[in-house]
Design an enzyme around this catalytic site. Structure first.
Site, short mmCIF file in Angstrom:
data_model
loop_
_atom_site.label_atom_id
_atom_site.label_comp_id
_atom_site.label_asym_id
_atom_site.label_seq_id
_atom_site.Cartn_x
_atom_site.Cartn_y
_atom_site.Cartn_z
N SER A 7 -25.36 5.14 19.72
CA SER A 7 -24.72 5.08 20.98
C SER A 7 -23.20 4.57 20.65
O SER A 7 -22.74 3.58 20.06
CB SER A 7 -25.08 3.75 21.77
OG SER A 7 -24.34 3.54 22.95
N HIS A 32 -25.25 9.50 20.94
CA HIS A 32 -25.70 9.18 22.41
C HIS A 32 -24.30 8.70 23.19
O HIS A 32 -23.50 7.78 22.56
CB HIS A 32 -26.64 7.97 22.38
CG HIS A 32 -27.09 7.40 23.66
ND1 HIS A 32 -28.41 8.16 24.22
CD2 HIS A 32 -26.90 6.24 24.47
CE1 HIS A 32 -28.47 7.09 25.51
NE2 HIS A 32 -27.75 6.34 25.59
N ASP A 34 -22.65 7.20 26.46
CA ASP A 34 -23.24 6.68 27.53
C ASP A 34 -21.92 6.40 28.59
O ASP A 34 -20.94 5.90 28.33
CB ASP A 34 -23.25 4.99 27.21
CG ASP A 34 -24.70 4.44 26.41
OD1 ASP A 34 -25.76 5.17 27.12
OD2 ASP A 34 -24.64 4.03 25.55
N MET A 36 -20.79 5.29 32.21
CA MET A 36 -21.00 4.19 33.30
C MET A 36 -19.95 4.40 34.18
O MET A 36 -18.75 4.38 33.93
CB MET A 36 -21.19 2.91 32.71
CG MET A 36 -22.13 2.82 31.64
SD MET A 36 -22.20 1.06 31.02
CE MET A 36 -23.52 1.40 29.53
N HIS A 65 -26.16 10.28 28.43
CA HIS A 65 -27.01 9.23 29.44
C HIS A 65 -26.01 8.92 30.60
O HIS A 65 -24.89 8.14 30.59
CB HIS A 65 -27.11 8.08 28.62
CG HIS A 65 -27.97 7.15 29.32
ND1 HIS A 65 -28.08 5.84 28.71
CD2 HIS A 65 -28.65 7.22 30.33
CE1 HIS A 65 -28.76 5.09 29.36
NE2 HIS A 65 -29.16 5.98 30.58
N MET A 136 -35.59 2.93 29.30
CA MET A 136 -34.51 1.82 29.16
C MET A 136 -35.39 0.59 28.29
O MET A 136 -36.34 0.27 29.11
CB MET A 136 -33.64 1.48 30.47
CG MET A 136 -32.78 2.78 30.79
SD MET A 136 -31.70 3.02 29.29
CE MET A 136 -30.80 1.45 28.81
N ASP A 174 -33.97 2.94 24.45
CA ASP A 174 -32.43 2.79 24.49
C ASP A 174 -32.32 1.40 24.71
O ASP A 174 -32.60 1.01 26.00
CB ASP A 174 -31.95 3.74 25.61
CG ASP A 174 -30.10 3.28 25.62
OD1 ASP A 174 -29.77 2.83 24.75
OD2 ASP A 174 -29.58 4.17 26.70
N GLY A 176 -31.07 -2.49 22.57
CA GLY A 176 -31.88 -3.76 21.60
C GLY A 176 -32.80 -3.29 20.70
O GLY A 176 -33.45 -4.09 20.13
C1 DX5 Z 1 -27.18 0.51 27.80
C2 DX5 Z 1 -26.56 1.82 26.91
C3 DX5 Z 1 -27.28 1.69 25.64
C4 DX5 Z 1 -26.59 0.78 24.78
C5 DX5 Z 1 -27.58 0.65 23.42
O1 DX5 Z 1 -26.54 0.71 29.10
O2 DX5 Z 1 -27.39 2.87 27.87
O3 DX5 Z 1 -27.17 2.89 25.15
O4 DX5 Z 1 -25.36 1.03 24.36
O5 DX5 Z 1 -26.62 -0.45 22.82
P1 DX5 Z 1 -27.58 -1.41 21.77
O6 DX5 Z 1 -28.17 -0.86 20.74
O7 DX5 Z 1 -26.70 -2.07 21.23
O8 DX5 Z 1 -28.49 -2.06 22.58
ZN ZN Z 2 -27.64 4.81 26.66
#
Ligand code: DX5
Ligand code: ZN
Length: 214
Positions: A7, A32, A34, A36, A65, A136, A174, A176
Site C-alpha cells: 500500500s 495497492h 488507497d 479516501m 481501493h 478489511m 488489508d 495490519g
Molecule cells: C486502510 C488501508 C490499508 C492500509 C494498510 O484503510 O486500506 O490499505 O494502508 O496499511 P498497513 O499495512 O500499514 O496496515
Molecule cells: Zn487499502
C-alpha cells in the site's frame, strides 16, 4: 502462490516514483492504492491525477481501493487514469450492482470490500461478477493499525463462499498484516496480502516481501 500488494499509503509521497520502483524491484505483483474521501472514512488521500502520474512509471497491476461515498461517480476517472482493478466497499453505495457494471463497462477487474463488522453474506449476490474480495482486517481510514483478530472469521467465510461459487475469485486482506501474522491470513484462505507499513517501513524491502510470501 501468495501475491503481495504494497500500500503506497505508507510510502514517502515526496518520492513516489522511487518508492514504487523499490517494491517493483522486490518482485511484488500488485500496487495497492488507497483512495479516501474524508466522508466514507475520516482521512483524505489521493485522486485519479496521482494514479495517472504513476501509471507512466510502473507496469505493476494497479489495485485501486476506493474508500469513498458513492464510488460510481469516480469509477470512469480511475479507470482512465490506469487502474487495473477497482475495489468498492459494499457499505459505500446503495447500488453495488451499478458500481460493478460501471467497472466492467470500463474493462477493469471488479473488487468488492467489507469492513470488519460487515457480514460476509452481503457479498453472496455479487460473487458471480466479482474478480476479487477484499476483507478489511482493520477499520479503513489509516495505515499502521493493529490487525483485528476477529476478522479471521470473515476471511474464512469469504474463502468458503468463493469455493462454493466455483469461480476463480481472489481473496485479498488489508490492514495490519506483516511477516509475523501473514501465515494466519494465508491459512484462513487469503491469496493477496496488502501490506503498507510492513513493506515501506522495512529497512530491507526484498527480504520483507519474501517473508510475506513465505
Ligand atoms: C486502510 C488501508 C490499508 C492500509 C494498510 O484503510 O486500506 O490499505 O494502508 O496499511 P498497513 O499495512 O500499514 O496496515
Ligand atoms: Zn487499502
Amino acid at each position: 502462490m501468495i501475491k503481495i500488494s504494497p500500500s503506497i499509503l505508507a510510502c514517502d509521497f515526496a518520492n513516489l516514483q522511487s518508492e514504487i520502483k523499490k517494491v517493483e524491484d522486490a518482485g511484488v505483483e500488485y500496487l495497492h492504492i488507497d483512495v479516501m474521501d474524508g466522508i466514507f472514512v475520516p482521512n483524505i488521500t489521493l485522486g485519479p491525477c496521482v494514479v495517472k502520474a504513476i501509471r507512466k512509471y510502473s507496469s505493476l497491476f494497479f489495485d485501486v481501493h476506493l474508500m469513498i461515498t458513492d464510488p460510481i461517480r469516480y469509477i470512469d476517472d480511475f479507470a482512465k487514469a490506469g487502474a487495473d482493478l477497482i475495489t468498492v466497499h459494499v457499505e459505500s453505495t446503495f447500488d453495488v450492482s451499478a458500481a460493478i457494471d460501471r467497472i466492467k463497462v470500463n474493462g477493469k477487474k471488479v473488487g468488492l470490500s467489507i469492513k470488519p463488522n460487515t457480514k460476509p453474506e452481503i457479498l453472496r449476490p455479487y460473487l458471480d461478477r466479482a474478480d476479487l474480495i477484499l476483507v478489511m482486517t482493520v477499520e479503513p481510514g489509516f495505515g499502521g493499525q493493529s490487525f483485528i483478530d476477529a476478522t479471521v472469521d470473515n476471511i474464512k467465510a469469504c474463502a468458503a463462499m468463493i469455493k462454493e461459487s466455483g469461480r476463480e475469485i481472489e481473496l485479498e486482506v488489508d490492514g495490519g498484516v506483516s511477516p509475523k501474522n501473514a501465515h494466519v491470513v494465508k491459512n484462513a484462505g487469503a491469496n493477496v496480502i496488502v501490506a503498507g507499513s510492513a513493506v515501506f517501513g522495512s529497512s530491507d524491502i526484498p527480504k520483507t516481501v519474501k517473508e510475506l510470501k513465505a
